[in-house]
Design a protein around this motif. Structure first.
Motif, PDB file in Angstrom:
ATOM      1  N   LYS A 142      15.372 -13.132 -49.460  1.00  0.00           N
ATOM      2  CA  LYS A 142      15.728 -12.941 -50.915  1.00  0.00           C
ATOM      3  C   LYS A 142      17.135 -12.728 -50.820  1.00  0.00           C
ATOM      4  N   THR A 143      17.946 -13.202 -51.656  1.00  0.00           N
ATOM      5  CA  THR A 143      19.401 -13.217 -51.563  1.00  0.00           C
ATOM      6  C   THR A 143      19.841 -12.190 -52.795  1.00  0.00           C
ATOM      7  N   GLU A 144      20.282 -10.841 -52.423  1.00  0.00           N
ATOM      8  CA  GLU A 144      20.617 -10.014 -53.525  1.00  0.00           C
ATOM      9  C   GLU A 144      22.031 -10.335 -53.996  1.00  0.00           C
ATOM     10  N   ARG A 145      22.384 -10.016 -55.296  1.00  0.00           N
ATOM     11  CA  ARG A 145      23.655 -10.411 -55.935  1.00  0.00           C
ATOM     12  C   ARG A 145      24.079  -9.180 -56.392  1.00  0.00           C
ATOM     13  N   ILE A 146      25.367  -8.540 -56.115  1.00  0.00           N
ATOM     14  CA  ILE A 146      25.950  -7.323 -56.714  1.00  0.00           C
ATOM     15  C   ILE A 146      27.261  -7.775 -57.405  1.00  0.00           C
ATOM     16  N   VAL A 147      27.450  -7.387 -58.742  1.00  0.00           N
ATOM     17  CA  VAL A 147      28.734  -7.694 -59.318  1.00  0.00           C
ATOM     18  C   VAL A 147      29.424  -6.598 -59.202  1.00  0.00           C
ATOM     19  N   ILE A 148      30.683  -6.715 -58.931  1.00  0.00           N
ATOM     20  CA  ILE A 148      31.948  -5.818 -58.852  1.00  0.00           C
ATOM     21  C   ILE A 148      32.574  -5.916 -59.930  1.00  0.00           C
ATOM     22  N   GLU A 149      32.701  -4.915 -61.057  1.00  0.00           N
ATOM     23  CA  GLU A 149      33.187  -5.116 -62.160  1.00  0.00           C
ATOM     24  C   GLU A 149      34.823  -4.551 -61.745  1.00  0.00           C
ATOM     25  N   ASN A 150      35.089  -3.757 -61.083  1.00  0.00           N
ATOM     26  CA  ASN A 150      36.652  -3.162 -60.882  1.00  0.00           C
ATOM     27  C   ASN A 150      37.116  -3.767 -59.609  1.00  0.00           C
ATOM     28  N   LYS A 151      37.754  -5.050 -59.645  1.00  0.00           N
ATOM     29  CA  LYS A 151      38.336  -5.789 -58.727  1.00  0.00           C
ATOM     30  C   LYS A 151      39.228  -5.346 -58.020  1.00  0.00           C
ATOM     31  N   GLU A 152      40.060  -4.574 -58.695  1.00  0.00           N
ATOM     32  CA  GLU A 152      41.531  -3.801 -57.923  1.00  0.00           C
ATOM     33  C   GLU A 152      40.972  -2.841 -57.369  1.00  0.00           C
ATOM     34  N   TYR A 153      40.057  -1.920 -57.882  1.00  0.00           N
ATOM     35  CA  TYR A 153      39.828  -0.814 -56.984  1.00  0.00           C
ATOM     36  C   TYR A 153      38.097  -0.757 -56.950  1.00  0.00           C
TER      37      TYR A 153
ATOM     38  N   MET B 190      23.891 -21.116 -51.406  1.00  0.00           N
ATOM     39  CA  MET B 190      23.375 -20.110 -50.421  1.00  0.00           C
ATOM     40  C   MET B 190      22.245 -19.283 -50.879  1.00  0.00           C
ATOM     41  N   ASP B 191      21.741 -19.543 -52.404  1.00  0.00           N
ATOM     42  CA  ASP B 191      20.664 -18.582 -52.519  1.00  0.00           C
ATOM     43  C   ASP B 191      19.451 -19.083 -51.597  1.00  0.00           C
ATOM     44  N   GLY B 192      19.003 -17.821 -51.146  1.00  0.00           N
ATOM     45  CA  GLY B 192      17.714 -18.009 -50.454  1.00  0.00           C
ATOM     46  C   GLY B 192      18.247 -18.136 -48.752  1.00  0.00           C
ATOM     47  N   LYS B 193      19.588 -18.221 -48.353  1.00  0.00           N
ATOM     48  CA  LYS B 193      19.455 -18.563 -47.205  1.00  0.00           C
ATOM     49  C   LYS B 193      20.623 -17.238 -46.504  1.00  0.00           C
ATOM     50  N   ILE B 194      21.099 -16.376 -47.448  1.00  0.00           N
ATOM     51  CA  ILE B 194      21.874 -15.184 -47.001  1.00  0.00           C
ATOM     52  C   ILE B 194      21.381 -13.882 -47.475  1.00  0.00           C
ATOM     53  N   ASP B 195      21.937 -12.613 -46.929  1.00  0.00           N
ATOM     54  CA  ASP B 195      21.471 -11.419 -47.507  1.00  0.00           C
ATOM     55  C   ASP B 195      22.010 -11.181 -48.941  1.00  0.00           C
ATOM     56  N   MET B 196      23.334 -11.583 -48.871  1.00  0.00           N
ATOM     57  CA  MET B 196      23.836 -11.089 -50.365  1.00  0.00           C
ATOM     58  C   MET B 196      25.158 -11.730 -50.507  1.00  0.00           C
ATOM     59  N   ILE B 197      25.372 -11.617 -51.791  1.00  0.00           N
ATOM     60  CA  ILE B 197      26.515 -12.248 -52.460  1.00  0.00           C
ATOM     61  C   ILE B 197      27.093 -11.230 -53.401  1.00  0.00           C
ATOM     62  N   LEU B 198      28.526 -10.816 -52.917  1.00  0.00           N
ATOM     63  CA  LEU B 198      29.320  -9.880 -53.632  1.00  0.00           C
ATOM     64  C   LEU B 198      29.893 -10.727 -54.744  1.00  0.00           C
ATOM     65  N   ASP B 199      29.956 -10.549 -56.005  1.00  0.00           N
ATOM     66  CA  ASP B 199      30.262 -11.154 -57.224  1.00  0.00           C
ATOM     67  C   ASP B 199      31.566 -10.597 -57.571  1.00  0.00           C
ATOM     68  N   GLY B 200      32.572 -11.222 -57.357  1.00  0.00           N
ATOM     69  CA  GLY B 200      34.084 -10.746 -57.902  1.00  0.00           C
ATOM     70  C   GLY B 200      34.788 -11.541 -58.833  1.00  0.00           C
ATOM     71  N   GLY B 201      33.987 -12.363 -59.447  1.00  0.00           N
ATOM     72  CA  GLY B 201      34.568 -13.264 -60.351  1.00  0.00           C
ATOM     73  C   GLY B 201      35.462 -14.363 -59.932  1.00  0.00           C
ATOM     74  N   ALA B 202      36.099 -15.075 -60.584  1.00  0.00           N
ATOM     75  CA  ALA B 202      36.898 -16.485 -59.938  1.00  0.00           C
ATOM     76  C   ALA B 202      37.985 -15.868 -58.984  1.00  0.00           C
ATOM     77  N   VAL B 203      38.136 -16.585 -58.110  1.00  0.00           N
ATOM     78  CA  VAL B 203      39.280 -16.261 -56.952  1.00  0.00           C
ATOM     79  C   VAL B 203      40.697 -16.357 -57.838  1.00  0.00           C
ATOM     80  N   GLY B 204      41.677 -16.277 -57.087  1.00  0.00           N
ATOM     81  CA  GLY B 204      42.893 -16.372 -57.634  1.00  0.00           C
ATOM     82  C   GLY B 204      43.541 -17.608 -57.124  1.00  0.00           C
ATOM     83  N   ILE B 205      43.605 -18.083 -56.164  1.00  0.00           N
ATOM     84  CA  ILE B 205      44.355 -19.360 -55.632  1.00  0.00           C
ATOM     85  C   ILE B 205      43.677 -20.547 -55.744  1.00  0.00           C
ATOM     86  N   GLY B 206      42.414 -20.597 -55.041  1.00  0.00           N
ATOM     87  CA  GLY B 206      41.557 -21.595 -55.242  1.00  0.00           C
ATOM     88  C   GLY B 206      41.549 -22.866 -54.040  1.00  0.00           C
ATOM     89  N   VAL B 207      42.336 -22.708 -53.084  1.00  0.00           N
ATOM     90  CA  VAL B 207      42.386 -23.549 -51.988  1.00  0.00           C
ATOM     91  C   VAL B 207      42.488 -22.695 -50.577  1.00  0.00           C
TER      92      VAL B 207
END
Ligand code: TXA
Ligand code: MG
Length: 353
Positions: free
Chosen positions: A2-13, A165-182
């Motif tokens: 089971k892959t847990e997902r944690i949302v990080i609201e405060n991305k700067e701190y 990766m759902d079902g294949k790893i322990d956890m996903i930290l959700d920090g929103g969209a990345v800045g650069i993209g490549v």
């Protein structure tokens, strides 16, 4: 699993409390996906061969393709390398933390399971505050390739990671969209002359400026891998990497001719009942009457193009496009990285007008 997902609201701190569990998972040999400023990474303890092995399995990645070790502080570098060449020192002082990976001769501490059997190790200090805090808390260098299934575009959102990766790893930290993209620029400083193995947001001009000398691209990047017997120095660059499911063709040439050619090709495929995607820009998007049209952003700001590239490729996968036609871009500055990824996604299929 089971892959847990944690949302990080405060991305700067980011709150340390939220990062304790993922840090513990990493320390104990598990897999955690996390945001960086370039793309999402799939992390494991870089000093634990077994943990690194799990990354290859989750991604379906060939095990001769080495991983990048991510660190949180300059002092984390010394134990991983046997030598820090002068060029490496200058580049890390100028661009770390940031989107630059440096290849050094490795120390005995780094297992061959992390470096794909090489005597060198790739190291990066990400600037993203979530990545930085997570690595610091884990207390170990974190091996992290992009968190996609091998052969798919790199993930730029937590949803992309979830798809692969759902079902294949322990956890996903959700920090929103990345800045650069490549993905990060890779520069090999382990040899006599520094060489760019993969172009990225730290551009050739920027690196040359800091070194006070022209730094060259690995010839395999320029000619395409396997042509003329040239083997890329970054093993990962030999795979058809960022491949969408559809057949992607890059159309090069003068603006108006490109639009006309793409419209003709689109019409031809639509008439045969195929689904067609078009990759264009804000400047041209209104000139395409048919097909699924996606603008990457404006040509006046390459950052917007890099930022949406992988997302758009994934969207065409979801829509099950059969053919994609893309405009091409200038190879200056960040354009070098954009065109490198697009040309590879197209499997080197480029037509002129
Ligand atoms: O931006 C990035 O670099 C992202 C984020 C997560 O940090 N990571 C990333 O990792 O793109 P990955 O594994 O998808 O790409 C790493 C590339 C591969 O092409 C690999 O062959 C090359 O780095 N590489 C790793 N270690 C190397 C080494 N010792 N010598 C030469 N190339 C190396
Ligand atoms: Mg990758």
């Amino acid at each position: 699993m089971k892959t847990e997902r944690i949302v990080i609201e405060n991305k700067e701190y980011p709150e340390e409390e939220l990062l304790k569990k993922p840090a513990e998972i990493l320390k104990n040999g598990g897999l955690v996906a996390f945001p960086t400023e370039t793309v999402y990474g799939l992390g494991a303890n870089a000093l634990n061969e077994e943990a690194a092995g799990k990354i290859y399995k989750a991604k379906g990645r060939p095990s001769d393709n080495p991983l990048i070790a991510h660190i949180a502080d300059f002092s984390d570098l010394n134990p991983l390398v046997s030598r820090i060449p002068e060029a490496g020192k200058k580049l890390m002082e100028a661009f770390w933390p940031g989107p630059l990976t440096l290849v050094f001769p490795k120390s005995g501490l780094v297992p061959y399971g992390t470096t794909g059997g090489l005597d060198t190790v790739a190291v990066r200090m990400p600037a993203d505050p979530i990545a930085n805090a997570l690595i610091r808390l884990a207390g170990v260098p974190v091996a992290a390739p992009s968190a996609n299934t091998s052969g798919r575009p790199s993930p730029t959102t937590a949803d992309h990671v979830w798809q692969d990766m759902d079902g294949k790893i322990d956890m996903i930290l959700d920090g929103g969209a990345v800045g650069i993209g490549v993905e990060s620029t890779i520069i090999d400083v382990s040899g006599e002359e520094p060489v760019i193995l993969r172009p990225g947001a730290v551009t050739q001009e920027m690196a040359s400026g800091v070194l006070g000398q022209e730094i060259h691209l690995d010839p395999a990047i320029v000619s395409g891998p396997m042509k003329d017997g040239i083997r890329p120095k970054a093993p990962g660059m030999k795979y058809k990497h960022y491949a969408p499911k559809a057949e992607l063709t890059l159309v090069d040439g003068d603006g108006k001719d490109v639009v006309r050619t793409i419209n003709n090709l689109t019409e031809e495929k639509l008439s045969k009942g195929f689904k067609v995607g078009i990759i264009c820009t804000e400047e041209t998007k209104d000139n395409y009457p048919r097909g699924i049209v996606r603008s990457l952003g404006t040509r006046t700001k390459e950052e917007t193009i890099a930022h949406s590239l992988y997302s758009v490729l994934r969207e065409f996968d979801d829509q099950e496009a059969d053919y994609i036609y893309s405009e091409s871009f200038s190879r200056d500055h960040l354009g070098q990285a954009i065109m490198n990824r697009l040309v590879k996604a197209a499997g080197y299929h480029i037509i002129g007008t």
